[in-house]
Design an enzyme around this catalytic site. Structure first.
Site, mmCIF file in Angstrom:
data_model
loop_
_atom_site.group_PDB
_atom_site.id
_atom_site.type_symbol
_atom_site.label_atom_id
_atom_site.label_comp_id
_atom_site.label_asym_id
_atom_site.label_seq_id
_atom_site.Cartn_x
_atom_site.Cartn_y
_atom_site.Cartn_z
ATOM 1 N N GLY A 28 -3.268 1.244 -9.213
ATOM 2 C CA GLY A 28 -2.868 0.893 -7.678
ATOM 3 C C GLY A 28 -3.380 1.843 -6.777
ATOM 4 O O GLY A 28 -2.540 2.281 -5.625
ATOM 5 N N ASP A 70 2.831 -2.720 -5.510
ATOM 6 C CA ASP A 70 2.264 -1.537 -5.989
ATOM 7 C C ASP A 70 2.583 -0.548 -4.559
ATOM 8 O O ASP A 70 2.826 0.519 -4.634
ATOM 9 C CB ASP A 70 0.743 -1.696 -5.988
ATOM 10 C CG ASP A 70 0.218 -2.852 -5.028
ATOM 11 O OD1 ASP A 70 1.033 -3.249 -4.259
ATOM 12 O OD2 ASP A 70 -1.046 -2.947 -5.423
HETATM 13 O O1 PMV Z 1 -4.062 -5.722 -10.627
HETATM 14 P P1 PMV Z 1 -2.556 -4.642 -10.496
HETATM 15 O O2 PMV Z 1 -2.507 -3.911 -11.591
HETATM 16 O O3 PMV Z 1 -2.626 -4.279 -9.117
HETATM 17 O O4 PMV Z 1 -1.580 -5.946 -10.498
HETATM 18 C C1 PMV Z 1 -1.380 -7.236 -9.818
HETATM 19 C C2 PMV Z 1 -0.010 -7.713 -10.149
HETATM 20 C C3 PMV Z 1 -0.215 -9.263 -9.395
HETATM 21 O O5 PMV Z 1 1.145 -9.599 -9.444
HETATM 22 C C4 PMV Z 1 -0.994 -10.439 -10.076
HETATM 23 C C5 PMV Z 1 -0.451 -9.315 -8.002
HETATM 24 C C6 PMV Z 1 0.524 -8.561 -7.117
HETATM 25 O O6 PMV Z 1 0.155 -8.104 -5.914
HETATM 26 O O7 PMV Z 1 1.803 -8.716 -7.334
#
Ligand code: PMV
Length: 336
Positions: free
Chosen positions: A120, A165
């Site tokens: 993140g 995030d």
């Molecule tokens: O790719 P990462 O670790 O940032 O995770 C994304 C998670 C999702 O649910 C696919 C996207 C989101 O923003 O919630």
């Protein structure tokens, strides 16, 4: 000249990824690996950005061109965050802003973790930018205002995302979160017996969100059904987490992994590492984040830590030491 340093934590998605983009809940924890950002007011009407970990080296442009023209990929989250906060303040208090805005700004970022891990870094750097600039200009923002401006920045840059995030970077701790910050429920937990395994593959979140969207367009009822099941898993997991019922939480992580497989976001490398962790004695294991690569998480009995770590390495993963439940964005240092 004024100079401020802030830091914000990275994150690990515990359960609920993908479904959380579509109005469902997830569980996320902030980790002790942080992004630091220093902002300085300068006399020249220039915007300087140095973010070596994302290959932005001593970039410079006129202040009035912030947010315009071709922006290097790694610079986008910081530069668009600056643009968004300046626009927001110009609307909120037009007279004060002219008096407080310095001629130019110089920003430097430093990350304690690789942007390859999927921890993140984009969200944390957007949050750091909003927090640092609001402090520099002496506008006291609420955490909700920092969240909203940072989340807007993420949407402006990448077009989609739930904001989970951003919430981890702003509030820290471990959070039950619903899309866009509709619910931000900070859970009181002391520790989480986790191991993080890195697959060695860099995943692109937006590509994976789009792949899942294509499936949802083709099979709307099936995918909606999967999201609803994930929602039930997340809600049960929240209860297990609060009770420290690791056995059940691990089982729920395994269910969640099954649905992520069904959404098509796992792959053989992730599966190998996940199965190795389970075989080594984890209560449960799953991918964490968008899938396609990045990291897996395994929930473990402490006495099995070594065995599970060895199993992850044998399956081709590397173990990254992190502490969960870390503090949200904070000021580290300021000089006036
Ligand atoms: O790719 P990462 O670790 O940032 O995770 C994304 C998670 C999702 O649910 C696919 C996207 C989101 O923003 O919630």
């Amino acid at each position: 000249m004024k100079k401020i340093t802030v830091s914000a934590p990275g994150k690990l998605m515990l359960l609920g990824e993908h479904a959380v983009v579509y109005n469902k809940p997830c569980l996320v924890t902030a980790i002790d690996q942080r992004i630091r950002l220093t902002i300085e007011a300068i006399n020249k009407p220039e915007f300087h950005l140095h973010a070596p970990e994302v290959a932005v080296l001593h970039n410079k442009k006129p202040m009035k061109e912030i947010g315009q023209g071709a922006i290097p990929k790694g610079a986008k989250f910081v530069e668009i965050a600056v643009k968004n906060i300046l626009n927001f303040l110009a609307e909120k208090s037009p007279s004060a802003i002219d008096m407080r805005i310095p001629s130019g700004l110089k920003i430097t970022t430093k990350s304690e973790f690789s942007s390859q891990y999927g921890f993140g870094s984009s969200a944390a750097s957007a949050v750091c930018t909003i927090k640092a600039l609001s402090e520099l200009l002496k506008f006291k923002f609420t955490p909700e205002e920092i969240f909203d401006l940072s989340y807007k920045t993420i949407l402006d840059v990448q077009g989609s995302g739930s904001g989970f995030d951003v919430a981890a970077a702003v509030y820290g701790g471990t959070i039950y979160f619903v899309t866009g910050g509709k619910t931000v429920d900070q859970l009181t937990i002391s520790h989480l017996p986790l191991i993080v395994g890195y697959s060695g593959i860099k995943a692109d979140t937006v590509t994976l969100i789009n792949q899942v969207k294509e499936k949802a367009d083709k099979y709307p009822q099936i995918i909606e059904g999967i999201y609803s099941e994930i929602e039930k898993i997340v809600n049960e997991a929240k209860v297990s987490l609060l009770k420290k019922d690791w056995q059940s939480l691990g089982e729920l992580m395994n269910f969640n992994q099954g649905y992520l497989d069904a959404l098509g976001v796992s792959n053989s490398k992730l599966s190998d590492i996940i199965h190795a962790a389970r075989g080594g004695g984890a209560y449960g294991a799953k991918l964490s984040g968008a899938g396609g690569g990045d990291c897996i998480i395994a929930l473990i009995p402490e006495k099995k830590r070594n065995t599970v770590e060895k199993a992850i390495k044998k399956a081709g993963g590397s173990v990254i030491k992190v502490k969960t439940n870390a503090e949200g964005v904070r000021v580290e240092d300021n000089v006036y």
